[in-house]
Write a protein that holds these residues in place. Structure first.
Motif, PDB file in Angstrom:
ATOM      1  N   LEU A 180      75.381   1.610  13.716  1.00 41.04           N
ATOM      2  CA  LEU A 180      74.091   1.065  12.664  1.00 41.04           C
ATOM      3  C   LEU A 180      73.391   2.087  12.340  1.00 41.04           C
ATOM      4  O   LEU A 180      72.118   2.007  12.258  1.00 41.04           O
ATOM      5  N   GLY A 181      73.893   3.387  11.947  1.00 41.46           N
ATOM      6  CA  GLY A 181      73.138   4.262  11.097  1.00 41.46           C
ATOM      7  C   GLY A 181      72.304   4.966  12.289  1.00 41.46           C
ATOM      8  O   GLY A 181      71.293   5.453  11.756  1.00 41.46           O
ATOM      9  N   ARG A 199      79.346   0.663  23.321  1.00 39.46           N
ATOM     10  CA  ARG A 199      79.261   1.598  22.041  1.00 39.46           C
ATOM     11  C   ARG A 199      80.706   1.342  21.232  1.00 39.46           C
ATOM     12  O   ARG A 199      80.628   1.601  20.097  1.00 39.46           O
ATOM     13  N   ARG A 200      81.786   1.313  22.038  1.00 41.64           N
ATOM     14  CA  ARG A 200      83.101   1.072  21.305  1.00 41.64           C
ATOM     15  C   ARG A 200      83.119   0.060  20.595  1.00 41.64           C
ATOM     16  O   ARG A 200      84.099  -0.044  19.471  1.00 41.64           O
ATOM     17  N   LEU A 203      72.005   0.088  20.006  1.00 48.63           N
ATOM     18  CA  LEU A 203      71.489  -1.224  20.353  1.00 48.63           C
ATOM     19  C   LEU A 203      72.364  -1.615  21.798  1.00 48.63           C
ATOM     20  O   LEU A 203      72.270  -2.421  22.178  1.00 48.63           O
ATOM     21  N   SER A 204      73.066  -0.389  22.373  1.00 52.95           N
ATOM     22  CA  SER A 204      74.054  -0.677  23.409  1.00 52.95           C
ATOM     23  C   SER A 204      73.162  -1.056  24.840  1.00 52.95           C
ATOM     24  O   SER A 204      73.542  -1.882  25.549  1.00 52.95           O
ATOM     25  N   VAL A 205      72.086  -0.523  24.989  1.00 48.42           N
ATOM     26  CA  VAL A 205      71.128  -0.861  26.095  1.00 48.42           C
ATOM     27  C   VAL A 205      70.775  -1.974  25.971  1.00 48.42           C
ATOM     28  O   VAL A 205      70.766  -2.850  27.159  1.00 48.42           O
ATOM     29  N   LEU A 206      70.394  -2.635  24.773  1.00 43.93           N
ATOM     30  CA  LEU A 206      70.001  -4.197  24.563  1.00 43.93           C
ATOM     31  C   LEU A 206      71.010  -5.253  24.953  1.00 43.93           C
ATOM     32  O   LEU A 206      70.936  -5.927  25.768  1.00 43.93           O
TER      33      LEU A 206
END
Length: 182
Positions: free
Chosen positions: A151-152, A145-146, A156-159
C-alpha cells in the motif's frame, strides 16, 4: 481486600509476562546483548536458573522457563482462591493455569505489536527496544505482509494481526467459557 487482590494480580501477571517474553526472545533468537533482552534475562534468572539445571531445553524451546511460568500461574490462582476463601481442586488449578499462560502469551503478543506500532509513529531512530520488538513480531507479521498488497509504505499487517488475535480469542472463548475470565 480488593487492593491486595489487585496487587497480587499485577505482580503475578507482570512476572509471568517476563517469563513468556524470555521464552519468546530465545525462540526468535533475538539479540541477547540488547539492553531490553538483558533486563528480561536478569529479572527472570533467579527463578529460572535452579530449574534450568534440572530441565533441558527441547528443540530450542526453554522448557525450564515454561515450567516456571506455569508454576507462577498455578501459584497465582492458588493464592487468589485462598484469599477468596475458596477451594480449588488440583486438576482445575492445573487447567486454569495452563489456559492462563496461553492467554497471557497472546496478550503479550498484542501488547508488543501495539508498542511496536506506536514506536514506529513516534520514535524517529531505532532504539534498542524497538530492534528487539521487531525481532519478536517479525515471525508473526511476515506471513501477513506476504499476503497483503503493498500500500505504498503503509503497513497494515499489525492491524490484520490484531483482528486475527481477537478472532482466535473469541473462537477459543466460545469453546472454553472460563477463557474470558482469565
Amino acid at each position: 481486600m480488593e487492593a491486595i487482590v489487585y496487587l497480587l494480580n499485577f505482580v503475578f501477571d507482570a512476572y509471568l509476562m517476563l517469563l513468556v517474553l524470555r521464552v519468546w526472545l530465545q525462540a526468535v533468537r533475538a539479540d541477547f546483548y540488547n539492553p531490553f533482552s538483558q533486563f528480561v534475562v536478569k529479572a527472570t534468572n533467579p527463578a529460572v536458573i535452579p530449574f534450568r539445571r534440572l530441565i533441558p531445553g527441547l528443540k530450542g524451546i526453554d522448557m525450564a522457563t515454561l515450567l516456571v511460568a506455569f508454576l507462577v500461574a498455578c501459584t497465582k490462582y492458588w493464592a487468589l482462591s485462598m484469599i477468596g476463601g475458596q477451594t480449588i481442586d488440583i486438576l482445575s488449578l492445573l487447567f486454569i493455569s495452563l489456559l492462563f499462560v496461553i492467554k497471557q502469551s497472546g496478550t503479550l503478543l498484542f501488547v508488543v505489536m501495539l508498542v511496536m506500532a506506536l514506536m514506529s509513529w513516534v520514535v524517529q531512530s531505532r532504539s534498542p527496544a524497538q530492534m528487539v520488538f521487531y525481532q519478536l513480531t517479525e515471525p508473526f507479521l511476515r506471513p501477513i505482509r506476504r499476503i497483503m498488497p503493498n500500500l505504498g509504505g503503509l503497513d497494515l499487517s499489525v492491524l490484520v494481526a490484531f483482528v486475527l488475535l481477537n478472532v482466535i480469542n473469541i473462537f477459543i472463548g466460545s469453546f472454553i467459557p472460563i477463557w474470558s475470565y482469565l
